[in-house]
Design a protein around this motif. Structure first.
Motif, PDB file in Angstrom:
ATOM      1  N   MET A  73       1.955   2.216  -3.316  1.00 60.81           N
ATOM      2  CA  MET A  73       0.947   2.779  -4.276  1.00 60.81           C
ATOM      3  C   MET A  73       0.464   4.288  -3.872  1.00 60.81           C
ATOM      4  SD  MET A  73      -0.007   0.663  -6.416  1.00 60.81           S
ATOM      5  CE  MET A  73       0.782  -1.204  -6.776  1.00 60.81           C
ATOM      6  N   GLN A  74       0.825   4.239  -2.470  1.00 63.09           N
ATOM      7  CA  GLN A  74       0.344   5.593  -2.066  1.00 63.09           C
ATOM      8  C   GLN A  74       1.277   6.785  -2.219  1.00 63.09           C
ATOM      9  OE1 GLN A  74      -2.878   6.362  -0.389  1.00 63.09           O
ATOM     10  NE2 GLN A  74      -3.264   4.748  -1.696  1.00 63.09           N
ATOM     11  N   GLU A 115      -5.434   9.994 -10.353  1.00 65.55           N
ATOM     12  CA  GLU A 115      -5.160   8.908  -9.500  1.00 65.55           C
ATOM     13  C   GLU A 115      -5.055   9.361  -7.917  1.00 65.55           C
ATOM     14  OE1 GLU A 115      -1.364   6.288  -7.992  1.00 65.55           O
ATOM     15  OE2 GLU A 115      -1.502   6.979 -10.058  1.00 65.55           O
ATOM     16  N   LEU A 116      -4.567  10.452  -7.839  1.00 59.65           N
ATOM     17  CA  LEU A 116      -4.120  10.998  -6.419  1.00 59.65           C
ATOM     18  C   LEU A 116      -5.552  12.023  -5.906  1.00 59.65           C
ATOM     19  CD1 LEU A 116      -0.729  12.719  -7.181  1.00 59.65           C
ATOM     20  CD2 LEU A 116      -1.340  10.462  -6.010  1.00 59.65           C
ATOM     21  N   ARG A 143       0.872  -1.233   0.015  1.00 60.67           N
ATOM     22  CA  ARG A 143       0.157   0.125  -0.046  1.00 60.67           C
ATOM     23  C   ARG A 143       0.875   1.220   0.127  1.00 60.67           C
ATOM     24  NH1 ARG A 143      -3.637  -2.922   3.313  1.00 60.67           N
ATOM     25  NH2 ARG A 143      -5.750  -2.876   2.430  1.00 60.67           N
ATOM     26  N   ARG A 145      -8.534  11.432  -6.308  1.00 60.35           N
ATOM     27  CA  ARG A 145      -9.761  10.455  -6.186  1.00 60.35           C
ATOM     28  C   ARG A 145      -9.496  10.265  -4.480  1.00 60.35           C
ATOM     29  NH1 ARG A 145     -11.431   6.892  -9.027  1.00 60.35           N
ATOM     30  NH2 ARG A 145     -12.209   5.801  -7.096  1.00 60.35           N
ATOM     31  N   ARG A 146      -8.430  10.633  -3.765  1.00 60.82           N
ATOM     32  CA  ARG A 146      -8.160  10.280  -2.608  1.00 60.82           C
ATOM     33  C   ARG A 146      -8.960  11.013  -1.539  1.00 60.82           C
ATOM     34  NH1 ARG A 146      -1.644   8.751  -2.655  1.00 60.82           N
ATOM     35  NH2 ARG A 146      -1.826   7.215  -4.233  1.00 60.82           N
ATOM     36  N   ILE A 147      -9.727  12.193  -2.018  1.00 61.62           N
ATOM     37  CA  ILE A 147     -10.515  12.932  -1.288  1.00 61.62           C
ATOM     38  C   ILE A 147     -11.993  12.843  -1.538  1.00 61.62           C
ATOM     39  CG2 ILE A 147     -11.044  15.531  -0.857  1.00 61.62           C
ATOM     40  CD1 ILE A 147      -8.349  16.236  -0.863  1.00 61.62           C
ATOM     41  N   ASP A 148     -12.611  12.443  -0.584  1.00 56.07           N
ATOM     42  CA  ASP A 148     -13.949  12.185  -0.635  1.00 56.07           C
ATOM     43  C   ASP A 148     -14.542  13.783  -0.310  1.00 56.07           C
ATOM     44  OD1 ASP A 148     -16.594  12.194  -0.232  1.00 56.07           O
ATOM     45  OD2 ASP A 148     -16.432   9.889   0.324  1.00 56.07           O
TER      46      ASP A 148
END
Lengths: 533, 445
Positions: A56-57, A464-465, A53, A467-470
């Motif tokens: 990927m992060q 890709e980055l 992880r 989308r980490r924020i909702d």
């Protein structure tokens, strides 16, 4: 070539004169010097379950996978995303303990900057606000409290008014006594914006931050009954539902600016300067100008969005007045016009001119203000603290009898409700928060916004980055922050025996200075601690 | 941008003219102003000419550079050997007044002078530094998505780094970036930075040369690379010609070899014939066939899934350990299904129907920090299967009941009566029928 004896040299004299390299052509081909990594990435391999992880992060691609996780320490910026996402919590990102010989003049940072510039020959860039160890004046101001002679107020039991109105206030109001006992307002009021608490969000454009991040901020503003600010990026279609609480910005690049944009917002802001980079323009690299950014800014895909240093139609206060009134005409005088400036030496006189030019709100951005990208040298050495700017502007406008003609917003380094209360006591109507809002979203202040590789998905356009924020989750967190500060402000007001925040505005008598030099206290108009009324 | 002049070098023009062909084609396609220059000689090559005498080497190089200066161009070269010589010689002269005098005294005899203003760039250096990755990326019309490329940096593009300063010699990244901007994946493999060994055949040690080539090619093949990509004519001969000789000896190996401008040309949409690909000793067809297949398959994946995220998901697989179904069913391999999809095997995945075993418990979604999960991927597969009418019986029944009445199951009246519950309120199934008209071919917009 052998070393030549003197006779041969004489024989050759003149031949080397033909050699005339062109020194004006820049060269960038240098092999970087060794510069030690700032951080060291460690992983407890005993506990690591090899889930990858962290690999990927990492937005900076500092980690790679062979048979285990390997780290390129030089690429690690210390954003802690990998740590936060590790299911086993077996990662530690620590400052590199490597020790340089101490030097009181040549700090390690100075040394590293020289090495870096030897490598690149370029302007060093950075993100977020000024991190240099200047005295933080907020930390040397203390607030008063009621004891014995006047009662404090309990905010949990008595009403507390945080509502603030931003805009031009009349000199006086005239009333018409209508039929019976009803009174009618005779004075025509200028447009004012009502905010539920004296906080607004700082301008952060779509482009500098990601769309989900801006959406989170806009949703939080709508939820809290305050304002958010588009920055110079135009208004994305997705954010139209939040336009009613948006301040739409018109800056030197005029990106995304059209009449519909002005009319969509609650107010229009003319951006003259920014605290993080006073006197210079902006640059959104073409790499970040995706299709959506291009549509929102109204520029071609992949083209650099260059905001010039000056607004090319503003070279004087009179020119500013023309733009203010052009905007008022375009919006039918229905919206307040705000002018944002960076806090600089002559800020009081400049602000006076801006009010006389017709601005309804002045946004003062101190030298701790954040940015998505700025030359480090500008960020760390230009401008003055917002505490001083607010105090002198408030004082100057009062002396000239025009303080009622504009509201003041203080920005640039507001870290807590205490900073907010002190800024208001120094003369602000409200404060703006940028960095604090991003922190609530997860930002760890690694200051690498200018790379566009933000692993937290805030300061990047990489899908890709981002989308980490909702946006919903983010909005909840930011709204929580605003609620918390508001509750704390009520506590402070109660202790001061006040039941409305406007009673605190410009009340320097409720502040005292600790460990601040007398001349600074003089400028602030604040007495030293221990001196009574 | 400056004006450029080609410096082809001996091997490209003499032995590998297809590299010249692809370079010209690509530069023309990119609109780079680059012309041919009269009167150039060998750069000269270091290991041969410099051994005849350092002065000959230096003066020959300075003469070539003087020609560039007279023509008002900077050199662009596809050959790291020429690049190293021209850049190295320029650096040597620039730092020595004695050399400046000596070189110019010699050049005067043929009516030339070297001023030290001409620069030399290798094609890769030019593309990365001057033309720019994003400018290349924008012009890619046939991306190499899904293709695994093993990059061979070679020695003389990077070293000696003090003279060349192209990239970090121990951790170079620029060639990788140039390949990845075309959509391909740069494969990590053992010995990526090692030498090709080409010089060994010039010193008549064919066995050692073949051993070095074989070693690299086997490392590359072990990582399932579709091709090896390089930027040096000497390395090209080593991996193309020497590989051909190895094959003739019975070596079971087939790694297509591509010079970077050939790979770039393909991604820019140029035809293999325009790039001279038929001149290779190692047949390039398998690469082209796999690429064509990949493109079609990935196109199909892209219709319904976010391909880039799918690939990330396949590579990660961290949540596969948390899937509760795998605990009771060792045959269920959720990450394997994702890998099949990311390889473009949509039909096979739908045929096998393994994804129906995902119980949608959300465990993987909770564990996914990309907010993208196996469950979401499987849901898309389930929709696709439903559109094609291939669903498990239980699911099909539920769908039929929902279409009929707007509910999944009808309650039993007697049971409700026993419990003293009233008749259920009427369902709004008819309105749903009106809304959806139940077209099986309905697609998401």
């Amino acid at each position: 070539m052998p070393q030549l004896d003197l006779d041969t040299r004489d024989a050759l004299a003149g031949a080397e004169a033909e050699f005339a390299p062109d020194h004006t052509r820049p060269r960038a081909d240098v092999v970087p010097l060794y510069s030690p990594p700032e951080f060291v990435w460690r992983n407890d391999t005993e506990r690591c379950r090899r889930c990858k992880r962290c690999v990927m992060q990492c937005g900076w691609r500092a980690l790679s996978w062979q048979d285990r996780v390997g780290a390129d320490h030089n690429k690690c910026v210390g954003c802690h995303r990998c740590e936060a996402m590790c299911p086993e919590k077996c990662i530690v990102v620590a400052p590199n303990p490597q020790h340089y010989k101490p030097h009181a003049l040549w700090s390690v940072t100075h040394r590293k900057n020289v090495w870096k510039q030897g490598d690149t020959g370029g302007v060093l860039l950075t993100g977020m606000g000024n991190d240099a160890p200047y005295q933080v004046i907020f930390d040397h101001l203390v607030l008063d409290a009621c004891q014995v002679t006047n009662p404090s107020i309990d905010p949990l039991r008595e009403p507390m008014e945080l509502r603030t109105f931003l805009g031009r206030k009349p000199e006086r109001v005239e009333l018409d006594a209508g039929p019976g006992s009803a009174l009618a307002l005779k004075t025509r009021l200028d447009p004012n914006l009502e905010i539920a608490t004296p906080i607004v969000f700082a301008p952060m454009s779509y482009g500098s931050i990601s769309l989900p991040a801006q959406k989170a901020i806009a949703m939080a503003a709508a939820e809290c009954g305050i304002l958010w600010n588009t920055g110079e990026g135009g208004l994305h279609e997705d954010l139209r539902p939040y336009a009613h609480c948006a301040v739409v910005q018109c800056a030197s690049g005029r990106f995304g600016v059209h009449a519909g944009y002005f009319n969509a917002g609650a107010a229009v802001e003319i951006k003259i300067g920014q605290g993080a980079k006073p006197g210079i323009g902006g640059h959104l690299p073409g790499e970040k100008v995706s299709l959506e950014v291009s549509q929102t800014r109204m520029i071609p895909v992949g083209s650099d969005a260059l905001s010039p240093a000056p607004q090319h139609d503003i070279y004087s206060i009179e020119d500013l007045r023309q733009l203010i009134y052009a905007i008022k005409e375009a919006t039918d005088y229905a919206k307040p016009v705000c002018v944002k400036i960076a806090a600089v030496h002559n800020v009081a006189a400049i602000a006076s001119g801006i009010v006389r030019a017709g601005a309804d709100i002045i946004y003062l951005d101190g030298f701790r203000g954040g940015t998505g990208a700025a030359p480090t040298v500008i960020r760390d050495h230009l401008g003055i603290p917002v505490e001083i700017a607010v105090a002198v502007v408030d004082e100057r406008l009062r002396q000239e009898g025009i303080r009622n003609q504009a509201s003041l917003i203080a920005a640039g380094g507001i870290r807590s409700s205490a900073d907010m209360a002190k800024a208001i006591a120094l003369g602000a109507d409200a404060v703006a928060i940028g960095t604090a809002a991003l922190l609530a979203l997860g930002c760890t202040l690694c200051q690498k916004c200018y790379t566009g590789r933000c692993s937290w998905g805030i300061c990047t356009q990489d899908p890709e980055l981002t989308r980490r924020i909702d946006p919903l989750v983010g909005a909840r967190r930011i709204a929580n922050l605003v609620r918390a500060w508001s509750a704390e402000l009520e506590e402070i007001l109660g202790a001061l025996g006040l039941n409305a925040v406007e009673s605190l505005r410009g009340s320097k008598e409720r502040l005292r200075g600790l460990d601040v030099d007398p001349s600074t206290l003089d400028v602030l108009g604040v007495k030293p601690a221990g001196v009574g009324a | 941008m400056s004006r450029y002049g080609y410096f082809w070098g001996c091997y490209v023009q003499g032995r590998l003219p297809h590299i010249e062909k692809s370079t010209r084609a690509v530069m023309q396609h990119l609109g780079v102003d680059c012309a041919d220059t009269e009167g150039l000689t060998c750069c000269p090559e270091k290991t041969t000419v410099a051994n005849m005498g350092h002065d000959e080497w230096l003066v020959t190089a300075a003469r070539n550079l003087a020609i560039a200066e007279d023509a008002g161009v900077d050199f662009l070269t596809p050959c790291p050997g020429c690049f190293g010589t021209l850049k190295g010689a320029a650096a040597e002269v620039a730092s020595s007044a004695a050399a400046q005098g000596e070189v110019n005294r010699e050049l005067r005899r043929v009516g030339r002078s070297y001023r030290g203003t001409a620069r030399t760039a290798h094609i890769l250096e030019f593309l990365h530094r001057d033309f720019g990755l994003s400018a290349i990326g924008e012009r890619v019309t046939a991306p190499l998505t899904g293709m695994r490329i093993a990059i061979h940096y070679g020695c003389h593009l990077l070293k000696p780094s003090a003279d060349l300063a192209v990239d970090d010699p121990a951790h170079p990244t620029k060639f990788d970036e140039l390949v990845e901007t075309l959509g391909a994946t740069s494969v990590a493999y053992e010995g990526k930075l090692s030498c090709c060994g080409g010089l060994l055949s010039r010193v008549d040690d064919q066995d050692a040369a073949q051993a070095m080539a074989r070693r690299k090619l086997r490392d590359v093949a072990a990582e399932r690379a579709d091709a090896i990509c390089l930027a040096c004519p000497a390395c090209f001969m080593q991996y193309d010609t020497t590989q051909f000789l190895l094959q003739r000896k019975g070596e079971q190996i087939h790694v297509p070899v591509l010079y970077y401008t050939e790979l770039l040309g393909l991604a820019l949409g140029l035809a293999p014939d325009d790039l001279g690909l038929s001149s290779h000793r190692i047949d390039i067809q398998p690469f082209l066939i796999r690429w064509q297949g990949q493109r079609e398959a990935i196109e199909r994946v892209r219709e319904r899934w976010d391909y880039d995220l799918l690939r990330k998901c396949a590579e990660c697989g961290a949540c596969a350990f948390d899937c509760p179904v795998t605990r009771v069913d060792v045959a269920f391999d959720p990450n394997g299904i994702i890998r099949q999809l990311s390889d473009g095997q949509v039909d096979q995945v739908l045929r096998e129907g393994e994804f129906w075993r995902c119980v949608e418990c959300c465990t993987c979604r909770e564990a996914c920090f990309q907010r993208y999960s196996m469950m979401d991927i499987f849901r898309v597969a389930k929709q696709l299967a439903a559109e094609r009418g291939v669903t498990p019986a239980g699911t099909a029944e539920g769908m039929a009941a929902f279409r009929k009445s707007g509910r999944l199951v009808e309650g039993s009246a007697s049971q409700r009566k026993r419990l003293g519950l009233p008749e259920p309120a009427a369902a709004g199934g008819s309105e749903l029928t009106q809304l959806f008209e139940w077209r099986p071919e309905r697609r998401r917009p």
